[in-house]
Scaffold this motif. Structure first.
Motif, PDB file in Angstrom:
ATOM      1  N   PRO A 285       0.832  -1.206   0.000  1.00 28.82           N
ATOM      2  CA  PRO A 285       0.000   0.000   0.000  1.00 28.82           C
ATOM      3  C   PRO A 285       0.865   1.253   0.000  1.00 28.82           C
ATOM      4  O   PRO A 285       1.948   1.267   0.599  1.00 28.82           O
ATOM      5  CB  PRO A 285      -0.805  -0.111   1.306  1.00 28.82           C
ATOM      6  N   ALA A 286       0.394   2.257  -0.705  1.00 25.32           N
ATOM      7  CA  ALA A 286       1.064   3.558  -0.743  1.00 25.32           C
ATOM      8  C   ALA A 286       0.092   4.608  -0.204  1.00 25.32           C
ATOM      9  O   ALA A 286      -0.958   4.839  -0.794  1.00 25.32           O
ATOM     10  CB  ALA A 286       1.476   3.906  -2.166  1.00 25.32           C
ATOM     11  N   VAL A 287       0.457   5.199   0.913  1.00 26.97           N
ATOM     12  CA  VAL A 287      -0.317   6.304   1.466  1.00 26.97           C
ATOM     13  C   VAL A 287       0.146   7.568   0.752  1.00 26.97           C
ATOM     14  O   VAL A 287       1.351   7.781   0.599  1.00 26.97           O
ATOM     15  CB  VAL A 287      -0.057   6.445   2.984  1.00 26.97           C
ATOM     16  N   VAL A 288      -0.800   8.381   0.324  1.00 21.65           N
ATOM     17  CA  VAL A 288      -0.457   9.567  -0.443  1.00 21.65           C
ATOM     18  C   VAL A 288      -0.895  10.810   0.312  1.00 21.65           C
ATOM     19  O   VAL A 288      -2.074  10.962   0.662  1.00 21.65           O
ATOM     20  CB  VAL A 288      -1.113   9.535  -1.841  1.00 21.65           C
ATOM     21  N   GLN A 289       0.072  11.660   0.574  1.00 19.95           N
ATOM     22  CA  GLN A 289      -0.162  12.819   1.428  1.00 19.95           C
ATOM     23  C   GLN A 289       0.224  14.095   0.672  1.00 19.95           C
ATOM     24  O   GLN A 289       1.224  14.112  -0.048  1.00 19.95           O
ATOM     25  CB  GLN A 289       0.725  12.659   2.665  1.00 19.95           C
ATOM     26  N   ASP A 290      -0.549  15.145   0.855  1.00 22.20           N
ATOM     27  CA  ASP A 290      -0.186  16.434   0.273  1.00 22.20           C
ATOM     28  C   ASP A 290       1.112  16.915   0.908  1.00 22.20           C
ATOM     29  O   ASP A 290       1.233  16.982   2.134  1.00 22.20           O
ATOM     30  CB  ASP A 290      -1.304  17.452   0.513  1.00 22.20           C
TER      31      ASP A 290
END
Lengths: 123, 123
Positions: free
Chosen positions: B13-18
């Motif tokens: 899984p890849a968490v994507v954050q601003d």
């Protein structure tokens, strides 16, 4: 309404973010029992894939996560918890965040801040 | 060194954050090819579980994600991308974040901000 636990074999990933700073602390997994327990108690409970059992985060270390907000994504297959991390560190290695390594020039370098010595906490 | 793709059947899984605000925008999955392509191009590439193919985020909408930082967690089985989201919205529904629903009083309420009309973007 609740997360779609069936989509990926009974588990959904839970992204865990510091409620105040927005720092992403860790990612864990929840089954339906963990989800219900988290909602009921206000403390983060996950499913440990390695131990194959419910896992009250902080049960051993005392570093529980007080759940401030629970969000659900568009596909209802991922949750986001905004928490207050007791003990200042979410990672069992003693770092504040499990994401303490950053890709730099083809390798990972440690950028995280170590909050405790795991040998002192897990005796 | 790279993520442990074998641990969960080829995907992490890849968490994507601003990158600027810290807002969590979405969660997606990467296989090794997606990982390498992301590192090589500086734009987020994922593995679409439904289409079973590589997916350059923003390929259709133009809303690509420029990758500013790549972090790896303690178990090397989850990555965190800090990105600049082109087009202001990460979610295909037009919301800025996929996590636009919040649990409140036993139900989910929409708290997200809609940045575009999907019918205008995906023609």
């Amino acid at each position: 309404m609740e997360p779609d636990f069936e989509k990926a074999g009974g588990l959904v990933p839970a992204v865990v973010q510091d409620h105040e700073t927005g720092e992403v602390l860790m990612l864990a997994y929840m089954n339906r029992a963990a989800w219900l327990k988290t909602i009921e108690t206000g403390k983060a409970v996950y499913w440990s894939r390695s131990r194959r059992s419910l896992w009250l985060k902080g049960e051993t270390s005392g570093h529980v996560q007080l759940v401030r907000e629970v969000l659900l994504d568009c596909d209802a297959d991922t949750v986001l918890l905004k928490v207050t991390q007791i003990g200042d560190a979410a990672c069992h290695t003693g770092y504040r965040s499990c994401f303490y390594r950053k890709l730099a020039g083809g390798d990972f370098e440690v950028i995280g801040e170590r909050m405790f010595d795991p040998q002192e906490v897990y005796k």
